[in-house]
Write an enzyme that holds these catalytic residues in place. Structure first.
Site, PDB file in Angstrom:
ATOM      1  N   LEU A 241      23.387  99.938  99.645  1.00 53.23           N
ATOM      2  CA  LEU A 241      23.631 101.374  99.562  1.00 53.23           C
ATOM      3  C   LEU A 241      24.109 101.837 100.941  1.00 53.23           C
ATOM      4  O   LEU A 241      23.325 101.938 101.878  1.00 53.23           O
ATOM      5  CB  LEU A 241      22.366 102.106  99.140  1.00 53.23           C
ATOM      6  CG  LEU A 241      22.508 103.590  98.807  1.00 53.23           C
ATOM      7  CD1 LEU A 241      23.599 103.838  97.776  1.00 53.23           C
ATOM      8  CD2 LEU A 241      21.182 104.159  98.334  1.00 53.23           C
ATOM      9  N   HIS A 242      25.394 102.133 101.031  1.00 46.00           N
ATOM     10  CA  HIS A 242      26.046 102.287 102.333  1.00 46.00           C
ATOM     11  C   HIS A 242      25.926 103.691 102.934  1.00 46.00           C
ATOM     12  O   HIS A 242      25.280 103.899 103.959  1.00 46.00           O
ATOM     13  CB  HIS A 242      27.526 101.916 102.216  1.00 46.00           C
ATOM     14  CG  HIS A 242      27.790 100.577 101.615  1.00 46.00           C
ATOM     15  ND1 HIS A 242      27.586  99.400 102.308  1.00 46.00           N
ATOM     16  CD2 HIS A 242      28.246 100.219 100.390  1.00 46.00           C
ATOM     17  CE1 HIS A 242      27.907  98.369 101.538  1.00 46.00           C
ATOM     18  NE2 HIS A 242      28.317  98.841 100.367  1.00 46.00           N
ATOM     19  N   ASP A 243      26.596 104.657 102.329  1.00 44.78           N
ATOM     20  CA  ASP A 243      26.821 105.945 102.979  1.00 44.78           C
ATOM     21  C   ASP A 243      25.563 106.761 103.271  1.00 44.78           C
ATOM     22  O   ASP A 243      25.534 107.488 104.269  1.00 44.78           O
ATOM     23  CB  ASP A 243      27.798 106.780 102.152  1.00 44.78           C
ATOM     24  CG  ASP A 243      29.196 106.174 102.123  1.00 44.78           C
ATOM     25  OD1 ASP A 243      29.590 105.534 103.126  1.00 44.78           O
ATOM     26  OD2 ASP A 243      29.903 106.324 101.116  1.00 44.78           O
TER      27      ASP A 243
END
Length: 313
Positions: A241-243
């Site tokens: 889960l990046h942002d």
């Protein structure tokens, strides 16, 4: 006092979660506006997605702007293979009733930084850096007024996710990234090196559904859709889960660890286009222009996310 930010984004399921995290945290974060950029899908759809997420949050007071459609010097590359044709596949979000602001997003960025007291506006970049770079080119005076640029992008030890050498956001517009990293403003980057540690395991995704609100159900549906690509690619226990790491860093910087080093962007080589070359071990005398975050506490990260999403409708 809440920290004033502008979110620059190409929503994107993980972008949507990041936006919701910010909008659920008004005591700590004052969202001055959201600017859409082309990236995961085209600009028009990304702008519509941003409006949908704002409506989902119940924060109809937050304005959304459209920024740049093409990268600075390249043909646009998108990621429907990850995010679906809408860029926000998964939940069934209604067509937005909110409308985009008339002002161009780049001009909104410039005007906000010039209007607010010096070093009180943080730029949170969740997509390709086209809008930020164009603002810096059009108004170079804003660089010294920016409090901080916190961005999701790049990689070094984890190399690439769109090519063997490059992370997607930087790869889409490497010239923009090069412009931003050279601007002189304080930069904190959340590369794949840390975001690949933030795995959305079945238990963590289920926790969003368990909070019992519309936003939690939507987040679970978003992650349930977007994770299928990464689960197949990596074979891990969950998808990265990046942002949301960008917003989590503002809320709880103690979750993350890294160091200040030099980061340069490769724009010439077709083999390594968009590679972020991080001098993490300080083996050169190139100026240290970014805080490179390399690790984080995934349990604390997901606990923060779940608690804040539970505050929303």
């Amino acid at each position: 006092m809440a920290r004033k930010i502008i979110i620059d984004t190409d929503p994107g399921q993980d972008d949507a979660v990041a936006i919701l995290l910010a909008l659920a945290s008004p005591e700590e974060i004052d969202v001055a506006g959201i600017v859409a950029v082309a990236g995961n899908v085209g600009l028009a759809q990304n702008a519509k997605n941003a409006l949908k997420v704002v409506e989902l949050s119940g924060r109809r007071d937050v304005a959304v702007y459209a920024g740049c459609a093409p990268p600075m010097m390249r043909e646009l590359i998108t990621a429907e293979h990850v995010h679906g044709q809408t860029g926000l596949d998964g939940p069934d979000l209604p067509e937005p009733k909110l409308r985009l602001e008339a002002q161009h997003g780049v001009d909104f960025i410039i005007d906000t930084i010039r209007r607010e007291p010096e070093k009180t506006v943080t730029l949170c970049a969740l997509g390709p850096l086209t809008n930020l770079a164009m603002a810096l080119i059009k108004a170079p005076d804003i660089a010294e007024r920016i409090e901080e640029i916190v961005l999701m992008g790049g990689a070094y030890f984890e190399v690439g996710n769109i090519t063997p050498a490059a992370e997607f956001n930087v790869y889409v517009d490497p010239e923009a990234a090069k412009t931003v990293f050279a601007c002189g403003a304080p930069i904190t980057m959340m590369p794949l090196d840390v975001t690949h540690q933030m795995l959305g395991t079945p238990e963590r995704v289920a926790a969003f559904s368990a909070v019992g609100n519309r936003s939690g159900a939507a987040v679970a549906a978003m992650l349930g859709f977007s994770e299928r690509f990464d689960l197949k690619k990596y074979g891990w226990s969950g998808a990265p889960l990046h942002d949301p790491c960008v917003i989590a860093y503002l809320l709880a910087p103690e979750i993350f660890k890294g160091r200040v080093c030099n980061v340069e962007i490769e724009t010439a080589s077709p083999l390594t286009r968009g590679m972020t070359v991080a001098d993490y071990w300080h083996v050169t005398d190139r100026p240290r222009n970014a805080s490179f975050i390399r690790s984080g506490d995934a349990d604390a990260f997901y606990a923060l996310l779940t608690e804040r999403i539970a505050r929303l409708p």
